[in-house]
Write a protein that holds these residues in place. Sequence first.
Motif, PDB file in Angstrom:
ATOM      1  N   ALA A   1      44.485 -23.929  77.002  1.00  0.00           N
ATOM      2  CA  ALA A   1      43.126 -24.473  76.918  1.00  0.00           C
ATOM      3  C   ALA A   1      42.926 -25.241  75.616  1.00  0.00           C
ATOM      4  CB  ALA A   1      42.105 -23.342  77.030  1.00  0.00           C
ATOM      5  N   ARG A   2      43.401 -24.690  74.504  1.00  0.00           N
ATOM      6  CA  ARG A   2      43.213 -25.355  73.213  1.00  0.00           C
ATOM      7  C   ARG A   2      43.975 -26.677  73.161  1.00  0.00           C
ATOM      8  NH1 ARG A   2      41.591 -25.501  68.107  1.00  0.00           N
ATOM      9  NH2 ARG A   2      43.056 -25.858  66.397  1.00  0.00           N
ATOM     10  N   HIS A   3      45.239 -26.672  73.594  1.00  0.00           N
ATOM     11  CA  HIS A   3      46.024 -27.911  73.574  1.00  0.00           C
ATOM     12  C   HIS A   3      45.392 -28.993  74.450  1.00  0.00           C
ATOM     13  CE1 HIS A   3      49.339 -26.907  71.005  1.00  0.00           C
ATOM     14  NE2 HIS A   3      49.713 -25.864  71.727  1.00  0.00           N
ATOM     15  N   LEU A   4      44.927 -28.611  75.629  1.00  0.00           N
ATOM     16  CA  LEU A   4      44.316 -29.591  76.537  1.00  0.00           C
ATOM     17  C   LEU A   4      43.036 -30.163  75.943  1.00  0.00           C
ATOM     18  CD1 LEU A   4      44.880 -27.729  79.915  1.00  0.00           C
ATOM     19  CD2 LEU A   4      45.820 -29.965  79.308  1.00  0.00           C
ATOM     20  N   ALA A   5      42.215 -29.306  75.341  1.00  0.00           N
ATOM     21  CA  ALA A   5      40.961 -29.774  74.750  1.00  0.00           C
ATOM     22  C   ALA A   5      41.227 -30.692  73.560  1.00  0.00           C
ATOM     23  CB  ALA A   5      40.101 -28.588  74.334  1.00  0.00           C
ATOM     24  N   LEU A   6      42.220 -30.334  72.743  1.00  0.00           N
ATOM     25  CA  LEU A   6      42.570 -31.196  71.607  1.00  0.00           C
ATOM     26  C   LEU A   6      43.082 -32.546  72.091  1.00  0.00           C
ATOM     27  CD1 LEU A   6      44.318 -28.629  69.210  1.00  0.00           C
ATOM     28  CD2 LEU A   6      42.047 -29.650  68.963  1.00  0.00           C
ATOM     29  N   GLY A   7      43.620 -32.579  73.310  1.00  0.00           N
ATOM     30  CA  GLY A   7      44.081 -33.830  73.896  1.00  0.00           C
ATOM     31  C   GLY A   7      42.991 -34.620  74.590  1.00  0.00           C
ATOM     32  N   GLY A   8      41.752 -34.091  74.576  1.00  0.00           N
ATOM     33  CA  GLY A   8      40.623 -34.845  75.110  1.00  0.00           C
ATOM     34  C   GLY A   8      40.090 -34.375  76.441  1.00  0.00           C
ATOM     35  N   ALA A   9      40.665 -33.340  77.030  1.00  0.00           N
ATOM     36  CA  ALA A   9      40.193 -32.847  78.325  1.00  0.00           C
ATOM     37  C   ALA A   9      39.017 -31.890  78.135  1.00  0.00           C
ATOM     38  CB  ALA A   9      41.322 -32.123  79.058  1.00  0.00           C
ATOM     39  N   SER A  10      38.124 -31.878  79.117  1.00  0.00           N
ATOM     40  CA  SER A  10      37.083 -30.849  79.142  1.00  0.00           C
ATOM     41  C   SER A  10      37.656 -29.646  79.883  1.00  0.00           C
ATOM     42  CB  SER A  10      35.825 -31.368  79.842  1.00  0.00           C
ATOM     43  OG  SER A  10      36.100 -31.704  81.189  1.00  0.00           O
ATOM     44  N   VAL A  11      37.534 -28.475  79.277  1.00  0.00           N
ATOM     45  CA  VAL A  11      38.213 -27.283  79.777  1.00  0.00           C
ATOM     46  C   VAL A  11      37.229 -26.133  79.917  1.00  0.00           C
ATOM     47  CG1 VAL A  11      40.078 -25.622  79.360  1.00  0.00           C
ATOM     48  CG2 VAL A  11      40.339 -27.993  78.599  1.00  0.00           C
ATOM     49  N   ILE A  12      37.348 -25.385  81.007  1.00  0.00           N
ATOM     50  CA  ILE A  12      36.663 -24.106  81.144  1.00  0.00           C
ATOM     51  C   ILE A  12      37.728 -23.020  81.130  1.00  0.00           C
ATOM     52  CG2 ILE A  12      35.335 -22.590  82.684  1.00  0.00           C
ATOM     53  CD1 ILE A  12      33.818 -25.052  83.623  1.00  0.00           C
ATOM     54  N   LEU A  13      37.590 -22.076  80.194  1.00  0.00           N
ATOM     55  CA  LEU A  13      38.529 -20.965  80.057  1.00  0.00           C
ATOM     56  C   LEU A  13      37.862 -19.713  80.596  1.00  0.00           C
ATOM     57  CD1 LEU A  13      41.198 -19.805  78.955  1.00  0.00           C
ATOM     58  CD2 LEU A  13      40.086 -19.587  76.723  1.00  0.00           C
ATOM     59  N   ALA A  14      38.323 -19.247  81.732  1.00  0.00           N
ATOM     60  CA  ALA A  14      37.688 -18.122  82.424  1.00  0.00           C
ATOM     61  C   ALA A  14      38.558 -16.871  82.342  1.00  0.00           C
ATOM     62  CB  ALA A  14      37.440 -18.474  83.887  1.00  0.00           C
ATOM     63  N   ASP A  15      37.907 -15.725  82.147  1.00  0.00           N
ATOM     64  CA  ASP A  15      38.629 -14.465  82.106  1.00  0.00           C
ATOM     65  C   ASP A  15      37.733 -13.357  82.643  1.00  0.00           C
ATOM     66  OD1 ASP A  15      41.365 -13.451  80.659  1.00  0.00           O
ATOM     67  OD2 ASP A  15      39.857 -11.864  80.674  1.00  0.00           O
ATOM     68  N   ARG A  16      38.354 -12.362  83.268  1.00  0.00           N
ATOM     69  CA  ARG A  16      37.590 -11.269  83.862  1.00  0.00           C
ATOM     70  C   ARG A  16      37.010 -10.330  82.816  1.00  0.00           C
ATOM     71  NH1 ARG A  16      40.397  -9.250  88.103  1.00  0.00           N
ATOM     72  NH2 ARG A  16      39.135  -7.361  88.118  1.00  0.00           N
ATOM     73  N   THR A  17      37.541 -10.356  81.597  1.00  0.00           N
ATOM     74  CA  THR A  17      37.018  -9.497  80.535  1.00  0.00           C
ATOM     75  C   THR A  17      36.210 -10.321  79.532  1.00  0.00           C
ATOM     76  OG1 THR A  17      38.971  -9.745  79.131  1.00  0.00           O
ATOM     77  CG2 THR A  17      38.996  -7.963  80.752  1.00  0.00           C
ATOM     78  N   ALA A  18      35.284  -9.664  78.868  1.00  0.00           N
ATOM     79  CA  ALA A  18      34.476 -10.347  77.860  1.00  0.00           C
ATOM     80  C   ALA A  18      35.230 -10.500  76.549  1.00  0.00           C
ATOM     81  CB  ALA A  18      33.172  -9.594  77.636  1.00  0.00           C
ATOM     82  N   VAL A  19      36.164  -9.578  76.276  1.00  0.00           N
ATOM     83  CA  VAL A  19      36.973  -9.637  75.057  1.00  0.00           C
ATOM     84  C   VAL A  19      38.422  -9.324  75.423  1.00  0.00           C
ATOM     85  CG1 VAL A  19      35.098  -8.982  73.510  1.00  0.00           C
ATOM     86  CG2 VAL A  19      36.489  -7.202  74.558  1.00  0.00           C
ATOM     87  N   SER A  20      39.341  -9.765  74.582  1.00  0.00           N
ATOM     88  CA  SER A  20      40.760  -9.495  74.824  1.00  0.00           C
ATOM     89  C   SER A  20      41.039  -8.006  74.663  1.00  0.00           C
ATOM     90  CB  SER A  20      41.616 -10.295  73.841  1.00  0.00           C
ATOM     91  OG  SER A  20      41.455 -11.677  74.044  1.00  0.00           O
ATOM     92  N   VAL A  21      41.814  -7.465  75.582  1.00  0.00           N
ATOM     93  CA  VAL A  21      42.121  -6.034  75.540  1.00  0.00           C
ATOM     94  C   VAL A  21      43.606  -5.772  75.301  1.00  0.00           C
ATOM     95  CG1 VAL A  21      40.166  -5.379  76.961  1.00  0.00           C
ATOM     96  CG2 VAL A  21      42.317  -5.996  78.069  1.00  0.00           C
ATOM     97  N   GLY A  22      44.407  -6.824  75.173  1.00  0.00           N
ATOM     98  CA  GLY A  22      45.838  -6.640  74.999  1.00  0.00           C
ATOM     99  C   GLY A  22      46.488  -6.161  76.278  1.00  0.00           C
ATOM    100  N   LYS A  23      47.792  -5.903  76.243  1.00  0.00           N
ATOM    101  CA  LYS A  23      48.504  -5.436  77.427  1.00  0.00           C
ATOM    102  C   LYS A  23      49.841  -4.834  77.004  1.00  0.00           C
ATOM    103  CE  LYS A  23      50.731  -8.286  80.018  1.00  0.00           C
ATOM    104  NZ  LYS A  23      51.112  -9.351  80.952  1.00  0.00           N
ATOM    105  N   PRO A  24      50.478  -4.046  77.872  1.00  0.00           N
ATOM    106  CA  PRO A  24      51.800  -3.516  77.544  1.00  0.00           C
ATOM    107  C   PRO A  24      52.783  -4.663  77.312  1.00  0.00           C
ATOM    108  CG  PRO A  24      50.866  -2.339  79.399  1.00  0.00           C
ATOM    109  CD  PRO A  24      49.975  -3.522  79.151  1.00  0.00           C
ATOM    110  N   CYS A  25      53.513  -4.612  76.212  1.00  0.00           N
ATOM    111  CA  CYS A  25      54.359  -5.734  75.832  1.00  0.00           C
ATOM    112  C   CYS A  25      55.302  -5.288  74.733  1.00  0.00           C
ATOM    113  CB  CYS A  25      53.474  -6.885  75.349  1.00  0.00           C
ATOM    114  SG  CYS A  25      54.346  -8.316  74.731  1.00  0.00           S
ATOM    115  N   GLY A  26      56.466  -5.919  74.624  1.00  0.00           N
ATOM    116  CA  GLY A  26      57.392  -5.614  73.540  1.00  0.00           C
ATOM    117  C   GLY A  26      56.865  -6.029  72.186  1.00  0.00           C
ATOM    118  N   GLU A  27      55.883  -6.955  72.172  1.00  0.00           N
ATOM    119  CA  GLU A  27      55.189  -7.371  70.958  1.00  0.00           C
ATOM    120  C   GLU A  27      56.107  -8.057  69.950  1.00  0.00           C
ATOM    121  OE1 GLU A  27      53.078  -3.782  69.769  1.00  0.00           O
ATOM    122  OE2 GLU A  27      51.524  -4.168  71.253  1.00  0.00           O
ATOM    123  N   TYR A  28      57.099  -8.791  70.442  1.00  0.00           N
ATOM    124  CA  TYR A  28      57.973  -9.575  69.578  1.00  0.00           C
ATOM    125  C   TYR A  28      57.819 -11.055  69.907  1.00  0.00           C
ATOM    126  CZ  TYR A  28      60.538  -5.176  68.823  1.00  0.00           C
ATOM    127  OH  TYR A  28      60.888  -3.885  68.523  1.00  0.00           O
TER     128      TYR A  28
END
Length: 203
Positions: free
Chosen positions: A18-45
Amino acid sequence: MHCDVLVVGAGPAGAACARHLALGGASVILADRTAVSVGKPCGEYLSPQGFQKLEALGVLDEILRQPHMELEGVRLTGRHGAVLEGRYTRFMGHAPSHPRGLAIERRLLDPILRRKAEETPGVAALAGAVFTSMNLKPGGAEAVFQCSDGEQRVQARLVIGADGAHSMVARTLGVDRRLQWLDRVALVGHLKGAPEGRLGELH
């Protein structure tokens, strides 16, 4: 709502997109089911190339102010004790601009990327929006979300499904990308007082 690009999913991939597209001049809607980021299981590297990506997104300095560890490589230990160790020296024949990888918890990384994307001019955030369906139309698509205040429809020229391995966008289009043999339960734990080695370890 109308936009050039609708990005469904505000995790690292969706937020960066979303950020790259907007910086390139596109209008973007960024939709997510959560109001805030909750993280996820991941190796975190992150590999050394991750530093370049984070710098291009304008978030590297903020991320490095969070608790993190720089890594020289990764050590993999198999279930029968075999060990494979790799160092971050070269990638595809090229030395990375930053010679180390990065270990950081997703609960710290994800909110920074999402906030940076939502603050980018040209990006409109649609938080707490559950994707339910999509209709393809000439020149784009109409996506339908269920929000706390009712149904919300978004008209977009392009829709990007960044909503994970079990993508509802992909399923809506009849592209079921789920790999049944990979279905597992993932648990993540963080240990206090673990030795601070310079290798990420996977067992």
